[in-house]
Design a protein around this motif. Structure first.
Motif, PDB file in Angstrom:
ATOM      1  N   ALA A  70       0.831  -1.213   0.000  1.00  0.00           N
ATOM      2  CA  ALA A  70       0.000   0.000   0.000  1.00  0.00           C
ATOM      3  C   ALA A  70       0.859   1.254   0.000  1.00  0.00           C
ATOM      4  O   ALA A  70       0.547   2.231  -0.688  1.00  0.00           O
ATOM      5  CB  ALA A  70      -0.931  -0.003   1.211  1.00  0.00           C
ATOM      6  N   CYS A  71       1.937   1.230   0.760  1.00  0.00           N
ATOM      7  CA  CYS A  71       2.856   2.374   0.802  1.00  0.00           C
ATOM      8  C   CYS A  71       3.436   2.637  -0.584  1.00  0.00           C
ATOM      9  O   CYS A  71       3.425   3.774  -1.071  1.00  0.00           O
ATOM     10  CB  CYS A  71       3.966   2.101   1.813  1.00  0.00           C
ATOM     11  N   GLU A  72       3.924   1.605  -1.229  1.00  0.00           N
ATOM     12  CA  GLU A  72       4.494   1.774  -2.567  1.00  0.00           C
ATOM     13  C   GLU A  72       3.441   2.266  -3.555  1.00  0.00           C
ATOM     14  O   GLU A  72       3.696   3.180  -4.352  1.00  0.00           O
ATOM     15  CB  GLU A  72       5.109   0.463  -3.055  1.00  0.00           C
ATOM     16  N   ALA A  73       2.254   1.688  -3.491  1.00  0.00           N
ATOM     17  CA  ALA A  73       1.183   2.091  -4.412  1.00  0.00           C
ATOM     18  C   ALA A  73       0.804   3.557  -4.197  1.00  0.00           C
ATOM     19  O   ALA A  73       0.594   4.299  -5.158  1.00  0.00           O
ATOM     20  CB  ALA A  73      -0.041   1.190  -4.217  1.00  0.00           C
ATOM     21  N   ALA A  74       0.737   3.969  -2.932  1.00  0.00           N
ATOM     22  CA  ALA A  74       0.380   5.354  -2.634  1.00  0.00           C
ATOM     23  C   ALA A  74       1.423   6.319  -3.187  1.00  0.00           C
ATOM     24  O   ALA A  74       1.081   7.314  -3.838  1.00  0.00           O
ATOM     25  CB  ALA A  74       0.232   5.537  -1.125  1.00  0.00           C
ATOM     26  N   TYR A  75       2.691   6.026  -2.944  1.00  0.00           N
ATOM     27  CA  TYR A  75       3.748   6.921  -3.406  1.00  0.00           C
ATOM     28  C   TYR A  75       3.912   6.906  -4.924  1.00  0.00           C
ATOM     29  O   TYR A  75       4.230   7.923  -5.527  1.00  0.00           O
ATOM     30  CB  TYR A  75       5.073   6.591  -2.730  1.00  0.00           C
ATOM     31  N   ARG A  76       3.686   5.772  -5.552  1.00  0.00           N
ATOM     32  CA  ARG A  76       3.847   5.685  -7.009  1.00  0.00           C
ATOM     33  C   ARG A  76       2.636   6.226  -7.769  1.00  0.00           C
ATOM     34  O   ARG A  76       2.782   6.816  -8.821  1.00  0.00           O
ATOM     35  CB  ARG A  76       4.107   4.248  -7.435  1.00  0.00           C
ATOM     36  N   GLY A  77       1.424   5.993  -7.242  1.00  0.00           N
ATOM     37  CA  GLY A  77       0.243   6.325  -8.025  1.00  0.00           C
ATOM     38  C   GLY A  77      -0.761   7.241  -7.354  1.00  0.00           C
ATOM     39  O   GLY A  77      -1.859   7.436  -7.883  1.00  0.00           O
ATOM     40  N   GLY A  78      -0.408   7.809  -6.227  1.00  0.00           N
ATOM     41  CA  GLY A  78      -1.382   8.585  -5.476  1.00  0.00           C
ATOM     42  C   GLY A  78      -1.324  10.091  -5.651  1.00  0.00           C
ATOM     43  O   GLY A  78      -2.026  10.819  -4.939  1.00  0.00           O
ATOM     44  N   GLN A  79      -0.542  10.590  -6.582  1.00  0.00           N
ATOM     45  CA  GLN A  79      -0.368  12.042  -6.714  1.00  0.00           C
ATOM     46  C   GLN A  79      -1.676  12.763  -7.039  1.00  0.00           C
ATOM     47  O   GLN A  79      -1.979  13.802  -6.460  1.00  0.00           O
ATOM     48  CB  GLN A  79       0.690  12.376  -7.769  1.00  0.00           C
ATOM     49  N   GLU A  80      -2.457  12.217  -7.967  1.00  0.00           N
ATOM     50  CA  GLU A  80      -3.712  12.870  -8.338  1.00  0.00           C
ATOM     51  C   GLU A  80      -4.652  12.934  -7.136  1.00  0.00           C
ATOM     52  O   GLU A  80      -5.281  13.959  -6.879  1.00  0.00           O
ATOM     53  CB  GLU A  80      -4.383  12.121  -9.500  1.00  0.00           C
TER      54      GLU A  80
END
Length: 195
Positions: free
Chosen positions: A81-91
């Motif tokens: 979840a941490c990786e997903a948030a940092y990689r794809g959570g900008q929007e």
């Protein structure tokens, strides 16, 4: 120095967050910098965080202590979840920041128009916003009781942060606007009944 930078992603326009270890190059040698996706991406339940230690000796000593606790490995779901948030959570984060700014603007306008006795302490960042209640004429435990018993709210009383906080309350604006408005309506009704 253990520097809690967990709210570093919440900075309002016109301000910039500076990590303590970057204030002076020498500071990195004695600083443990803590960040996490928990506040930014609402992942607190996954118990994942980031700890940055530039000084190798300090980092090794820290790792030895962590190893002794038995909590030295993150859980798999938290790591993913941490990786997903940092990689794809900008929007998502951009939308969250915009919403928080709108809530802050709503709070400011509401106080100025409907509860002028309470003043917003203008924040540079974070969604935990301080309210100066000194004009109400009550402080400390009495202010906390007023907020709970008369307004029906549960805010953070400033007195728990030290004597200089006795006239303040802290409100969380990371909520739907309707929830914030309901809380402010309750606060207004309580203040109106004070005198």
């Amino acid at each position: 120095v253990v520097s809690d930078e967990i709210h570093n992603d919440f900075v309002y326009p016109g301000f910039e967050h500076t990590v303590f270890a970057n204030v002076d190059p020498r500071f990195a040698e004695f600083t443990v910098t803590c960040t996490a996706p928990s506040k930014t991406f609402n992942l607190a339940g996954l118990q994942i965080s980031n700890i940055f230690i530039s000084n190798e000796t300090l980092r090794e000593a820290f790792q030895k202590e962590i190893d002794k606790t038995g909590y030295d490995e993150p859980n798999a779901l938290g790591a993913v979840a941490c990786e997903a948030a940092y990689r794809g959570g900008q929007e998502w984060l951009d939308q969250l920041r915009a919403y928080l700014l709108e809530n802050l603007n709503f709070l400011r306008a509401y106080l100025q128009e409907k509860i002028p006795q309470i003043h917003l302490v203008e924040p540079e960042g974070t969604y935990l916003v301080w309210l100066d209640c000194s004009e109400l004429g009550i402080s400390g435990k009495e202010l906390d009781q007023f907020i709970v018993e008369k307004a029906g709210l549960w805010l953070d009383g400033g007195a728990m942060f030290g004597p200089s906080g006795a006239d303040f309350q802290r409100v969380n604006i990371a909520c739907p606007r309707a929830t914030l408005e309901l809380a402010l309506d309750k606060l207004k009704a309580a203040v109106d009944n004070l005198g």
